[in-house]
Design a protein around this motif. Structure first.
Motif, PDB file in Angstrom:
ATOM      1  N   VAL A 159      -5.011  36.790  16.740  1.00 35.20           N
ATOM      2  CA  VAL A 159      -3.932  36.575  17.703  1.00 35.20           C
ATOM      3  C   VAL A 159      -4.539  36.098  19.017  1.00 35.20           C
ATOM      4  CG1 VAL A 159      -1.946  37.619  18.864  1.00 35.20           C
ATOM      5  CG2 VAL A 159      -2.711  38.513  16.646  1.00 35.20           C
ATOM      6  N   VAL A 160      -3.915  35.099  19.623  1.00 34.31           N
ATOM      7  CA  VAL A 160      -4.287  34.650  20.966  1.00 34.31           C
ATOM      8  C   VAL A 160      -3.152  35.023  21.901  1.00 34.31           C
ATOM      9  CG1 VAL A 160      -4.915  32.690  22.427  1.00 34.31           C
ATOM     10  CG2 VAL A 160      -5.619  32.737  20.020  1.00 34.31           C
ATOM     11  N   THR A 161      -3.471  35.685  23.027  1.00 35.86           N
ATOM     12  CA  THR A 161      -2.424  36.144  23.927  1.00 35.86           C
ATOM     13  C   THR A 161      -2.791  35.876  25.371  1.00 35.86           C
ATOM     14  OG1 THR A 161      -0.976  38.040  24.427  1.00 35.86           O
ATOM     15  CG2 THR A 161      -3.338  38.493  24.154  1.00 35.86           C
ATOM     16  N   TRP A 162      -1.765  35.710  26.189  1.00 35.17           N
ATOM     17  CA  TRP A 162      -1.943  35.495  27.631  1.00 35.17           C
ATOM     18  C   TRP A 162      -0.780  36.150  28.367  1.00 35.17           C
ATOM     19  CZ3 TRP A 162       0.603  32.859  31.682  1.00 35.17           C
ATOM     20  CH2 TRP A 162      -0.165  32.669  32.840  1.00 35.17           C
ATOM     21  N   LYS A 163      -1.064  37.289  28.993  1.00 33.47           N
ATOM     22  CA  LYS A 163      -0.080  38.010  29.814  1.00 33.47           C
ATOM     23  C   LYS A 163       1.192  38.356  29.043  1.00 33.47           C
ATOM     24  CE  LYS A 163      -1.657  36.263  34.280  1.00 33.47           C
ATOM     25  NZ  LYS A 163      -1.283  35.591  35.555  1.00 33.47           N
ATOM     26  N   ARG A 164       1.018  38.771  27.807  1.00 34.42           N
ATOM     27  CA  ARG A 164       2.168  39.183  27.007  1.00 34.42           C
ATOM     28  C   ARG A 164       1.862  40.525  26.329  1.00 34.42           C
ATOM     29  NH1 ARG A 164       4.661  33.952  23.770  1.00 34.42           N
ATOM     30  NH2 ARG A 164       5.537  32.869  25.581  1.00 34.42           N
ATOM     31  N   GLU A 165       1.562  41.523  27.150  1.00 32.87           N
ATOM     32  CA  GLU A 165       1.178  42.811  26.611  1.00 32.87           C
ATOM     33  C   GLU A 165       2.304  43.444  25.799  1.00 32.87           C
ATOM     34  OE1 GLU A 165       0.994  42.070  29.882  1.00 32.87           O
ATOM     35  OE2 GLU A 165      -1.155  41.636  30.002  1.00 32.87           O
ATOM     36  N   ARG A 166       3.549  43.309  26.293  1.00 34.43           N
ATOM     37  CA  ARG A 166       4.676  43.915  25.588  1.00 34.43           C
ATOM     38  C   ARG A 166       4.886  43.258  24.225  1.00 34.43           C
ATOM     39  NH1 ARG A 166      10.128  44.172  28.893  1.00 34.43           N
ATOM     40  NH2 ARG A 166       8.689  45.367  30.198  1.00 34.43           N
ATOM     41  N   GLU A 167       4.835  41.935  24.192  1.00 33.08           N
ATOM     42  CA  GLU A 167       5.016  41.223  22.925  1.00 33.08           C
ATOM     43  C   GLU A 167       3.891  41.534  21.952  1.00 33.08           C
ATOM     44  OE1 GLU A 167       7.572  39.591  25.849  1.00 33.08           O
ATOM     45  OE2 GLU A 167       5.399  39.794  25.925  1.00 33.08           O
ATOM     46  N   LEU A 168       2.665  41.639  22.469  1.00 27.87           N
ATOM     47  CA  LEU A 168       1.535  41.964  21.600  1.00 27.87           C
ATOM     48  C   LEU A 168       1.695  43.347  20.980  1.00 27.87           C
ATOM     49  CD1 LEU A 168      -1.283  41.271  20.474  1.00 27.87           C
ATOM     50  CD2 LEU A 168      -2.251  42.321  22.542  1.00 27.87           C
TER      51      LEU A 168
ATOM     52  N   THR B  25       3.354  46.298   4.117  1.00 20.98           N
ATOM     53  CA  THR B  25       3.106  46.899   2.809  1.00 20.98           C
ATOM     54  C   THR B  25       1.714  46.543   2.282  1.00 20.98           C
ATOM     55  OG1 THR B  25       4.178  44.984   1.749  1.00 20.98           O
ATOM     56  CG2 THR B  25       5.547  46.933   2.183  1.00 20.98           C
ATOM     57  N   VAL B  26       1.091  45.520   2.861  1.00 23.87           N
ATOM     58  CA  VAL B  26      -0.303  45.185   2.576  1.00 23.87           C
ATOM     59  C   VAL B  26      -1.108  45.510   3.821  1.00 23.87           C
ATOM     60  CG1 VAL B  26      -1.940  43.363   2.007  1.00 23.87           C
ATOM     61  CG2 VAL B  26       0.316  43.368   0.951  1.00 23.87           C
ATOM     62  N   PRO B  27      -1.902  46.559   3.819  1.00 26.55           N
ATOM     63  CA  PRO B  27      -2.646  46.928   5.025  1.00 26.55           C
ATOM     64  C   PRO B  27      -3.640  45.835   5.422  1.00 26.55           C
ATOM     65  CG  PRO B  27      -2.613  48.724   3.429  1.00 26.55           C
ATOM     66  CD  PRO B  27      -2.108  47.511   2.722  1.00 26.55           C
ATOM     67  N   LEU B  28      -3.727  45.563   6.712  1.00 32.97           N
ATOM     68  CA  LEU B  28      -4.709  44.602   7.214  1.00 32.97           C
ATOM     69  C   LEU B  28      -6.101  45.208   7.191  1.00 32.97           C
ATOM     70  CD1 LEU B  28      -2.894  43.151  10.358  1.00 32.97           C
ATOM     71  CD2 LEU B  28      -3.396  41.929   8.249  1.00 32.97           C
ATOM     72  N   ALA B  29      -7.091  44.343   6.958  1.00 32.16           N
ATOM     73  CA  ALA B  29      -8.483  44.780   7.083  1.00 32.16           C
ATOM     74  C   ALA B  29      -8.878  44.917   8.544  1.00 32.16           C
ATOM     75  CB  ALA B  29      -9.410  43.798   6.380  1.00 32.16           C
ATOM     76  N   GLY B  30      -8.164  44.191   9.428  1.00 33.65           N
ATOM     77  CA  GLY B  30      -8.464  44.259  10.845  1.00 33.65           C
ATOM     78  C   GLY B  30      -7.663  43.229  11.611  1.00 33.65           C
ATOM     79  N   CYS B  31      -7.836  43.246  12.921  1.00 36.89           N
ATOM     80  CA  CYS B  31      -7.141  42.302  13.792  1.00 36.89           C
ATOM     81  C   CYS B  31      -8.047  41.941  14.960  1.00 36.89           C
ATOM     82  CB  CYS B  31      -5.828  42.903  14.297  1.00 36.89           C
ATOM     83  SG  CYS B  31      -4.892  41.823  15.410  1.00 36.89           S
ATOM     84  N   ILE B  32      -8.146  40.662  15.238  1.00 40.08           N
ATOM     85  CA  ILE B  32      -8.889  40.156  16.385  1.00 40.08           C
ATOM     86  C   ILE B  32      -7.879  39.657  17.409  1.00 40.08           C
ATOM     87  CG2 ILE B  32     -10.515  38.413  17.219  1.00 40.08           C
ATOM     88  CD1 ILE B  32     -11.856  40.474  15.445  1.00 40.08           C
ATOM     89  N   VAL B  33      -7.970  40.154  18.629  1.00 36.39           N
ATOM     90  CA  VAL B  33      -7.084  39.718  19.710  1.00 36.39           C
ATOM     91  C   VAL B  33      -7.924  38.986  20.758  1.00 36.39           C
ATOM     92  CG1 VAL B  33      -5.506  40.427  21.539  1.00 36.39           C
ATOM     93  CG2 VAL B  33      -5.485  41.628  19.343  1.00 36.39           C
TER      94      VAL B  33
ATOM     95  N   TRP C 202      -8.010  30.528  18.814  1.00 35.71           N
ATOM     96  CA  TRP C 202      -7.974  30.767  17.371  1.00 35.71           C
ATOM     97  C   TRP C 202      -9.325  30.463  16.722  1.00 35.71           C
ATOM     98  CZ3 TRP C 202      -2.499  28.389  17.238  1.00 35.71           C
ATOM     99  CH2 TRP C 202      -1.548  29.418  17.188  1.00 35.71           C
ATOM    100  N   ALA C 203      -9.994  29.401  17.189  1.00 35.01           N
ATOM    101  CA  ALA C 203     -11.313  29.085  16.630  1.00 35.01           C
ATOM    102  C   ALA C 203     -12.308  30.194  16.954  1.00 35.01           C
ATOM    103  CB  ALA C 203     -11.807  27.744  17.170  1.00 35.01           C
ATOM    104  N   ASN C 204     -12.334  30.634  18.215  1.00 38.13           N
ATOM    105  CA  ASN C 204     -13.253  31.707  18.594  1.00 38.13           C
ATOM    106  C   ASN C 204     -12.903  33.004  17.880  1.00 38.13           C
ATOM    107  OD1 ASN C 204     -14.605  29.987  20.358  1.00 38.13           O
ATOM    108  ND2 ASN C 204     -13.330  30.544  22.107  1.00 38.13           N
ATOM    109  N   GLY C 205     -11.596  33.271  17.724  1.00 40.57           N
ATOM    110  CA  GLY C 205     -11.177  34.477  17.020  1.00 40.57           C
ATOM    111  C   GLY C 205     -11.569  34.456  15.554  1.00 40.57           C
ATOM    112  N   THR C 206     -11.501  33.279  14.935  1.00 36.16           N
ATOM    113  CA  THR C 206     -11.911  33.160  13.530  1.00 36.16           C
ATOM    114  C   THR C 206     -13.394  33.451  13.381  1.00 36.16           C
ATOM    115  OG1 THR C 206     -10.187  31.499  13.148  1.00 36.16           O
ATOM    116  CG2 THR C 206     -11.963  31.624  11.539  1.00 36.16           C
ATOM    117  N   ARG C 207     -14.190  32.915  14.295  1.00 32.55           N
ATOM    118  CA  ARG C 207     -15.639  33.194  14.246  1.00 32.55           C
ATOM    119  C   ARG C 207     -15.893  34.690  14.385  1.00 32.55           C
ATOM    120  NH1 ARG C 207     -15.512  28.749  17.943  1.00 32.55           N
ATOM    121  NH2 ARG C 207     -16.126  26.793  16.938  1.00 32.55           N
TER     122      ARG C 207
END
Length: 309
Positions: free
Chosen positions: A8-17, A28-36, A69-74
């Motif tokens: 996820v890429v975010t900018w000043k959207r803490e509530r939405e995040l 129903t499918v647990p995530l292995a993780g999340c990169i913000v 998104w590119a940096n988050g994928t890495r």
């Protein structure tokens, strides 16, 4: 099924995040993780307290969604290994079964996306079907249920799709690479989806719909100025894609409509005509997306002009 990591890429959207992460916890499918990738440095550490590992990486340079998104994928691949990646806008909300459906329908392709709906359950956005007949049918749909009835449940190939919710297979990165960082914003997701779709590698399903719920824009001049700059970036990026991407299919057919929408929104004044012409010249003729220095100079001129008013 392969494990999935959300990026996820975010900018000043803490509530939405927070709202997005809440919905991901119910999957129903647990995530292995999340990169913000936090491009404002304002996401609190409490956002990481989830049932799945959440890693938050501030980047105050705010390089734009493509770079994020590119940096988050890495980061995701360094931390979690060769997983599938679920690219998400920070203002979407996934129903519990969305990832389950996407995983099931993705088999054999590089990427899959759902339909998008608004807060009232109306069809907010959809990919561009590769099949001409389906392009007409999907535009007749008002709701995701309409689209399912008209198009059917089978996964359908797309030419391009937005990046609001896109599940990409771990093997696709060797073929399609990562998001480009030189679009600034608006269009980087289309360009990336075009590469994924090349050779029939991207599909969408009408069996899943994800809510896209952007915050209400603030009133006043600052919001209008921001919209103007973003619209110029979109025009330059679409002009580039229409004439310089070998995967852009028939994007050029939609270019005049976007310019007309720009003038309907911002008028036919000298400045708007000059700025739109500049965007077309830089994108279509010179082959430069809006993240290049020419686009940065245009945004600087727009900001200086607004200060003089």
């Amino acid at each position: 099924m392969k494990p999935v990591v959300a990026v996820v890429v975010t900018w000043k959207r803490e509530r939405e995040l927070e709202r997005l992460l809440d919905s991901l916890e119910k999957s129903t499918v647990p995530l292995a993780g999340c990169i913000v990738m936090d491009h404002a440095g304002t996401v609190p550490g409490s956002a990481a307290r989830r049932e799945f590992p959440v890693r938050i990486f501030p980047d105050l340079s705010n390089p734009g969604p493509g770079a994020g998104w590119a940096n988050g994928t890495r980061r995701a691949r360094d931390i979690f290994g060769e997983t599938d990646i679920l690219f998400l806008d920070d203002d979407v909300v996934l129903p519990p079964t969305a990832l389950e459906v996407l995983q099931r329908e993705k088999l054999g392709v590089r990427a899959i996306c759902p339909l998008l709906e608004d807060a009232q359950g109306r069809l907010w956005g959809f990919p561009e079907p590769s099949e001409i007949r389906l392009r007409r049918l999907i535009r007749e749909a008002t709701t995701p249920a309409d689209a399912l009835r008209l198009l059917g449940p089978a996964p359908h190939k797309f030419c391009w799709a937005t990046g609001a919710c896109l599940l990409v297979d771990s093997d696709a990165f060797a073929v399609a690479g990562l998001h480009r960082p030189d679009f600034w914003m608006l269009g980087e997701d289309l360009e990336y989806s075009m590469r994924l779709a090349s050779g029939g590698g991207g599909v969408f399903t009408c069996l899943a719909a994800v809510a896209h719920l952007p915050p209400e824009p603030p009133d006043g001049g600052s919001a209008r100025r921001s919209d103007y700059r973003k619209f110029c970036a979109l025009l330059q990026n679409l002009s580039y894609l229409s004439f310089h991407s070998r995967h852009s299919a028939h994007m050029w057919r939609y270019l005049p409509g976007n310019f007309r929408r720009f003038f309907r929104t911002h008028g036919h004044g000298v400045s708007s005509i000059a700025d739109a012409s500049f965007c077309f010249w830089q994108g279509a003729v010179r082959g430069r997306p809006s993240g290049h220095p020419a686009g940065e100079r245009l945004r600087g001129r727009i900001a200086a002009r607004e200060l003089r008013r």
